[in-house]
Design an enzyme around this catalytic site. Structure first.
Site, short mmCIF file in Angstrom:
data_model
loop_
_atom_site.label_atom_id
_atom_site.label_comp_id
_atom_site.label_asym_id
_atom_site.label_seq_id
_atom_site.Cartn_x
_atom_site.Cartn_y
_atom_site.Cartn_z
N SER A 10 -7.39 -8.49 37.38
CA SER A 10 -8.65 -8.92 37.99
C SER A 10 -9.87 -8.59 36.95
CB SER A 10 -9.05 -8.47 39.54
OG SER A 10 -10.41 -8.70 39.98
N HIS A 35 -7.36 -13.14 36.48
CA HIS A 35 -7.64 -13.58 37.90
C HIS A 35 -9.46 -13.26 37.74
CE1 HIS A 35 -6.88 -13.81 42.24
NE2 HIS A 35 -7.94 -12.83 42.21
N ASP A 37 -12.56 -13.01 40.46
CA ASP A 37 -12.94 -12.89 41.80
C ASP A 37 -14.44 -13.45 42.03
OD1 ASP A 37 -10.56 -11.89 43.31
OD2 ASP A 37 -10.96 -10.20 41.95
N MET A 39 -17.50 -13.98 44.25
CA MET A 39 -17.97 -13.46 45.45
C MET A 39 -19.80 -13.91 45.76
SD MET A 39 -16.78 -9.50 45.58
CE MET A 39 -14.81 -9.16 45.27
N HIS A 68 -10.29 -17.11 42.25
CA HIS A 68 -10.48 -16.77 43.67
C HIS A 68 -11.70 -16.93 44.27
CE1 HIS A 68 -9.61 -13.33 46.92
NE2 HIS A 68 -9.82 -14.53 47.41
N MET A 70 -14.36 -16.51 46.90
CA MET A 70 -14.64 -15.81 48.04
C MET A 70 -16.10 -16.29 48.53
SD MET A 70 -13.00 -11.98 47.60
CE MET A 70 -12.97 -12.25 45.61
N MET A 139 -4.38 -11.50 50.96
CA MET A 139 -5.08 -10.32 50.80
C MET A 139 -4.86 -9.07 51.35
SD MET A 139 -7.71 -11.32 48.78
CE MET A 139 -8.50 -9.78 48.89
N GLY A 144 -14.13 -8.39 49.36
CA GLY A 144 -15.63 -8.16 48.85
C GLY A 144 -15.65 -6.91 47.89
N PHE A 145 -14.69 -5.99 47.95
CA PHE A 145 -14.98 -4.96 46.98
C PHE A 145 -13.57 -4.65 46.25
CE2 PHE A 145 -17.89 -4.36 50.37
CZ PHE A 145 -18.96 -3.91 49.92
N GLY A 146 -13.87 -4.10 44.80
CA GLY A 146 -12.59 -3.53 44.14
C GLY A 146 -12.30 -2.10 44.80
N GLY A 147 -11.15 -1.74 44.29
CA GLY A 147 -10.77 -0.54 44.36
C GLY A 147 -10.41 0.13 45.79
N ASP A 175 -3.41 -9.83 46.37
CA ASP A 175 -4.44 -8.97 45.67
C ASP A 175 -5.03 -8.09 46.65
OD1 ASP A 175 -6.87 -8.48 44.54
OD2 ASP A 175 -7.68 -10.57 44.70
N GLY A 176 -5.26 -6.90 46.17
CA GLY A 176 -5.71 -5.86 46.69
C GLY A 176 -5.08 -4.35 47.00
N GLY A 177 -5.74 -3.39 46.15
CA GLY A 177 -5.12 -2.26 46.23
C GLY A 177 -3.80 -2.19 45.46
N GLY A 197 -6.70 -4.76 39.69
CA GLY A 197 -7.84 -4.71 39.12
C GLY A 197 -8.09 -3.30 38.36
#
Length: 224
Positions: A10, A35, A37, A39, A68, A70, A139, A144-147, A175-177, A197
């Site tokens: 990402s 990827h 993202d 937003m 993606h 959002m 998800m 809404g946020f990376g990391g 996607d996510g974490g 990411g």
């Protein structure tokens, strides 16, 4: 037969001051897809970038642009992202009342169509649109946020969606974490496409990215 494993870094975690170079670096480092993202500060509590940025970085790689969205509303912007160079366009089931219409519109633009569901959304919202889909994105954080930290309750959802897909040629993306540890968990649950990411972009150099991508690929590949 399982689809080949795809690692999709990402660019939300890239250095935005040199985004084109970062795209080239992850391409050379072994990324399968890129990827993106998007937003809007409305559907999710952050703002990232729009179609003009995607258009600007599109010439930097021939890899698939996995976009993606959002954003809400989403339908008015599908054509702009298609023209900017998206190959896969994924919309949220929660972003509007007419998911089937949105997916039809994406395919009518000549692009592959994906649907995303947030952690609190049950997978049955996708039951009546499976034949419109090329990809389902789960998800594993709230968007809404990376990391963010991986939400482990999504593993059971991934397993249920894998069963829903059956023999359909639909990719199952998470996607996510995602890091080396959680990539193995989502792959074991049935995911074949992994977005990462921070875990890819840590280190800040092409050689670091290559090491990170290889580690995620090895962990996910072994767990499948």
């Amino acid at each position: 037969m399982p689809q080949p494993l795809v690692i999709a870094p990402s660019i939300l975690s890239a250095d935005f001051s040199r985004l084109g170079e970062e795209v080239e670096a992850i391409d050379a480092a072994g990324a399968d897809w890129i990827h993106c993202d998007v937003m809007d500060g409305h559907f999710v509590p952050n703002i990232s970038f729009g179609p003009d940025v995607i258009k600007a970085i599109r010439p930097r790689t021939k890899k698939v642009f996995d976009v993606h969205l959002m954003i809400a509303p989403v339908d008015p912007y599908l054509e702009a992202f298609a023209k900017a160079g998206a190959d896969v366009i994924t919309v949220h089931a929660e972003a509007g009342p007419h998911l089937d219409r949105s997916l039809q519109a994406i395919r009518n633009l000549g692009k592959k169509a994906g649907a995303t569901i947030c952690p609190a959304t049950p997978e049955n919202v996708l039951a009546n649109v499976l034949d419109r889909l090329d990809l389902i994105l789960v998800m594993s954080v709230n968007p809404g946020f990376g990391g963010q930290q991986f939400i482990s309750s999504q593993l059971d959802k991934i397993r249920r969606i894998r069963a829903m897909i059956g023999e359909r040629p639909i990719r199952l993306e998470v996607d996510g974490g995602v890091n080396v540890e959680t990539a193995a968990q989502v792959a074991a649950a049935g995911a074949d496409t992994v977005v990462a990411g921070a875990a890819v972009f840590k280190g800040g150099t092409q050689s670091a990215y290559a090491t990170n991508i290889a580690a995620i690929r090895a962990a996910a590949g072994t767990a499948r």
